[in-house]
Write a protein that holds these residues in place. Structure first.
Motif, PDB file in Angstrom:
ATOM      1  N   THR A 171      -0.691  -0.277   7.245  1.00  0.00           N
ATOM      2  CA  THR A 171       0.310   0.502   6.522  1.00  0.00           C
ATOM      3  C   THR A 171       0.545   1.808   7.260  1.00  0.00           C
ATOM      4  O   THR A 171      -0.360   2.341   7.912  1.00  0.00           O
ATOM      5  CB  THR A 171      -0.139   0.782   5.072  1.00  0.00           C
ATOM      6  OG1 THR A 171       0.911   1.456   4.377  1.00  0.00           O
ATOM      7  CG2 THR A 171      -1.400   1.627   5.021  1.00  0.00           C
ATOM      8  N   GLY A 172       1.776   2.334   7.186  1.00  0.00           N
ATOM      9  CA  GLY A 172       2.072   3.542   7.940  1.00  0.00           C
ATOM     10  C   GLY A 172       1.919   3.283   9.431  1.00  0.00           C
ATOM     11  O   GLY A 172       2.403   2.279   9.956  1.00  0.00           O
ATOM     12  N   GLU A 212      -0.843 -13.662  12.532  1.00  0.00           N
ATOM     13  CA  GLU A 212       0.274 -13.023  11.847  1.00  0.00           C
ATOM     14  C   GLU A 212      -0.060 -11.565  11.563  1.00  0.00           C
ATOM     15  O   GLU A 212      -1.221 -11.171  11.558  1.00  0.00           O
ATOM     16  CB  GLU A 212       0.545 -13.727  10.515  1.00  0.00           C
ATOM     17  CG  GLU A 212       0.791 -15.219  10.610  1.00  0.00           C
ATOM     18  CD  GLU A 212       0.960 -15.828   9.232  1.00  0.00           C
ATOM     19  OE1 GLU A 212       2.111 -16.001   8.817  1.00  0.00           O
ATOM     20  OE2 GLU A 212      -0.069 -16.094   8.566  1.00  0.00           O
ATOM     21  N   SER A 213       0.992 -10.790  11.264  1.00  0.00           N
ATOM     22  CA  SER A 213       0.791  -9.396  10.876  1.00  0.00           C
ATOM     23  C   SER A 213       1.848  -9.019   9.849  1.00  0.00           C
ATOM     24  O   SER A 213       2.994  -9.478   9.929  1.00  0.00           O
ATOM     25  CB  SER A 213       0.880  -8.465  12.086  1.00  0.00           C
ATOM     26  OG  SER A 213       2.135  -8.604  12.741  1.00  0.00           O
ATOM     27  N   TYR A 214       1.447  -8.161   8.894  1.00  0.00           N
ATOM     28  CA  TYR A 214       2.348  -7.770   7.814  1.00  0.00           C
ATOM     29  C   TYR A 214       2.018  -6.353   7.355  1.00  0.00           C
ATOM     30  O   TYR A 214       0.881  -5.884   7.512  1.00  0.00           O
ATOM     31  CB  TYR A 214       2.199  -8.713   6.613  1.00  0.00           C
ATOM     32  CG  TYR A 214       2.528 -10.142   6.936  1.00  0.00           C
ATOM     33  CD1 TYR A 214       3.847 -10.585   6.978  1.00  0.00           C
ATOM     34  CD2 TYR A 214       1.506 -11.051   7.217  1.00  0.00           C
ATOM     35  CE1 TYR A 214       4.151 -11.904   7.301  1.00  0.00           C
ATOM     36  CE2 TYR A 214       1.799 -12.369   7.536  1.00  0.00           C
ATOM     37  CZ  TYR A 214       3.125 -12.786   7.573  1.00  0.00           C
ATOM     38  OH  TYR A 214       3.410 -14.084   7.897  1.00  0.00           O
ATOM     39  N   PRO A 215       3.009  -5.674   6.735  1.00  0.00           N
ATOM     40  CA  PRO A 215       2.675  -4.437   6.019  1.00  0.00           C
ATOM     41  C   PRO A 215       1.678  -4.761   4.913  1.00  0.00           C
ATOM     42  O   PRO A 215       1.789  -5.807   4.258  1.00  0.00           O
ATOM     43  CB  PRO A 215       4.026  -3.992   5.441  1.00  0.00           C
ATOM     44  CG  PRO A 215       5.053  -4.652   6.304  1.00  0.00           C
ATOM     45  CD  PRO A 215       4.457  -5.961   6.701  1.00  0.00           C
ATOM     46  N   PHE A 247      -6.428  -2.857   8.477  1.00  0.00           N
ATOM     47  CA  PHE A 247      -6.600  -1.615   9.215  1.00  0.00           C
ATOM     48  C   PHE A 247      -6.583  -0.452   8.231  1.00  0.00           C
ATOM     49  O   PHE A 247      -5.576  -0.209   7.555  1.00  0.00           O
ATOM     50  CB  PHE A 247      -5.481  -1.436  10.242  1.00  0.00           C
ATOM     51  CG  PHE A 247      -5.627  -2.310  11.452  1.00  0.00           C
ATOM     52  CD1 PHE A 247      -6.313  -1.858  12.571  1.00  0.00           C
ATOM     53  CD2 PHE A 247      -5.101  -3.585  11.469  1.00  0.00           C
ATOM     54  CE1 PHE A 247      -6.467  -2.651  13.688  1.00  0.00           C
ATOM     55  CE2 PHE A 247      -5.245  -4.397  12.581  1.00  0.00           C
ATOM     56  CZ  PHE A 247      -5.932  -3.935  13.686  1.00  0.00           C
ATOM     57  N   GLY A 248      -7.714   0.263   8.150  1.00  0.00           N
ATOM     58  CA  GLY A 248      -7.798   1.403   7.257  1.00  0.00           C
ATOM     59  C   GLY A 248      -8.178   1.008   5.844  1.00  0.00           C
ATOM     60  O   GLY A 248      -8.530  -0.138   5.564  1.00  0.00           O
ATOM     61  N   PRO A 249      -8.100   1.955   4.902  1.00  0.00           N
ATOM     62  CA  PRO A 249      -8.521   1.707   3.516  1.00  0.00           C
ATOM     63  C   PRO A 249      -7.576   0.750   2.798  1.00  0.00           C
ATOM     64  O   PRO A 249      -6.404   0.618   3.170  1.00  0.00           O
ATOM     65  CB  PRO A 249      -8.485   3.106   2.885  1.00  0.00           C
ATOM     66  CG  PRO A 249      -7.517   3.882   3.724  1.00  0.00           C
ATOM     67  CD  PRO A 249      -7.672   3.354   5.120  1.00  0.00           C
ATOM     68  N   VAL A 250      -8.093   0.097   1.761  1.00  0.00           N
ATOM     69  CA  VAL A 250      -7.302  -0.876   1.014  1.00  0.00           C
ATOM     70  C   VAL A 250      -7.770  -0.886  -0.437  1.00  0.00           C
ATOM     71  O   VAL A 250      -8.963  -0.692  -0.715  1.00  0.00           O
ATOM     72  CB  VAL A 250      -7.427  -2.284   1.640  1.00  0.00           C
ATOM     73  CG1 VAL A 250      -8.876  -2.728   1.691  1.00  0.00           C
ATOM     74  CG2 VAL A 250      -6.585  -3.302   0.895  1.00  0.00           C
ATOM     75  N   ASP A 251      -6.849  -1.123  -1.349  1.00  0.00           N
ATOM     76  CA  ASP A 251      -7.195  -1.246  -2.763  1.00  0.00           C
ATOM     77  C   ASP A 251      -8.033  -2.501  -2.965  1.00  0.00           C
ATOM     78  O   ASP A 251      -7.666  -3.582  -2.503  1.00  0.00           O
ATOM     79  CB  ASP A 251      -5.910  -1.346  -3.592  1.00  0.00           C
ATOM     80  CG  ASP A 251      -6.163  -1.223  -5.087  1.00  0.00           C
ATOM     81  OD1 ASP A 251      -6.948  -2.038  -5.621  1.00  0.00           O
ATOM     82  OD2 ASP A 251      -5.582  -0.318  -5.712  1.00  0.00           O
TER      83      ASP A 251
END
Length: 294
Positions: A187-188, A210-213, A234-238
């Motif tokens: 994200t971002g 694959e890759s997605y927002p 990549f990074g934090p996630v809920d």
């Protein structure tokens, strides 16, 4: 331990990042002064780096920053500066895009070699020859550009460099042979990293990647996740998203590493997966170091 050129270049990243970070001011100046309207162009890996750079620059409060594929861009919006990224300095679509830039904007290039055709077309050039690669598959050049940009925009990457030095010297946290489907979510600015990670797996290992927002994954793509899927965030996630993905039977990778270090891990995974399939990551199928069209 593998001895491929690609693997050696991946493992060299902490040292190369340190060198780039020391000269981050050069890249900062190339990316324009506060308030300048900036466009960043690239193809393939460089397009993903351009996307991440655009988000990082705007997040740093330096002004409007757009990113586009050089092969798709057409003149329209007005910019003060146009920056292109091309490791080889020879990419045909980047040259074509530069020829479309009219009078007014400053043009600049980030390249990996001296005396390239692209460098001859721009007003300013930054040559990152210390980060250039022999392998067709790009690894340390794009990550070094991002490490330098983040530093130029005010981040301290000392801990990220230390993390990379530690992580790249130990076994991967997963067994690549357990999976045949690889998904990367960001994200971002990390969405560009997710796209690049998936590209590495496709290029080196000829695998389904694959890759997605991040939050868009539940809006359709999750339908193909299953027991042999590895989903890396990549990074934090809920935690609720992790739980939803795990319900499919997929394995989810989430950690506290710097996202740039996570990308280096994904590069390693691509190499190990390629070798497990009897492929040579230094010679990806149908690819050359640069796309030069006749």
């Amino acid at each position: 331990m593998t001895t491929s050129i690609t693997a050696r270049e991946i493992s060299s990243q902490p040292e190369v990042w340190r060198r780039g970070i020391a000269d981050a001011g050069q890249l900062g100046r190339l990316l324009g002064t506060d308030g300048e309207r900036l466009l960043v162009l690239g193809c393939g890996t460089s397009a993903f780096v351009a996307e991440s750079l655009a988000v990082l620059r705007e997040r740093a409060g330096l002004g409007l920053t757009d990113a586009a594929y050089a092969s798709e861009w057409l003149p329209g919006r007005e910019y003060d500066r146009v920056v292109v990224i091309s490791r080889s300095g020879t990419t045909s679509e980047v040259i074509a895009a530069l020829e479309l830039v009219g009078p007014g904007p400053v043009t600049a290039a980030i390249v990996g070699v001296h005396d390239s055709p692209i460098a001859a077309l721009v007003d300013e050039t930054l040559v990152l020859d210390f980060a250039d690669e022999s392998s067709v598959v790009q690894t340390r050049f794009p990550t070094t550009v991002l490490a330098m940009a983040r530093t130029a925009f005010g981040e301290n990457l000392e801990s990220a460099v230390a993390e990379a030095a530690a992580v790249l010297d130990v076994d991967l946290p997963v067994a690549v042979g357990d999976f045949d489907h690889f998904v990367y979510l960001g994200t971002g600015w990390t969405h560009g990293l997710a796209q690049e990670a998936a590209l590495k797996v496709r290029e080196a290992a000829q695998a389904w990647a694959e890759s997605y927002p991040l939050l868009d994954y539940r809006h359709g793509p999750i339908a193909v996740a299953g027991a042999t899927s590895l989903v890396t965030v990549f990074g934090p996630v809920d935690p609720s998203l992790v739980a939803d993905i795990e319900k499919t039977g997929a394995t989810v990778q989430v950690n506290a590493l710097d996202p740039l270090v996570q990308l280096a891990q994904a590069q390693r995974l691509a190499v190990e997966l390629a070798e497990s399939r009897g492929l040579t990551p230094d010679s990806p199928r149908h690819l050359t170091r640069s796309v030069v069209l006749s």
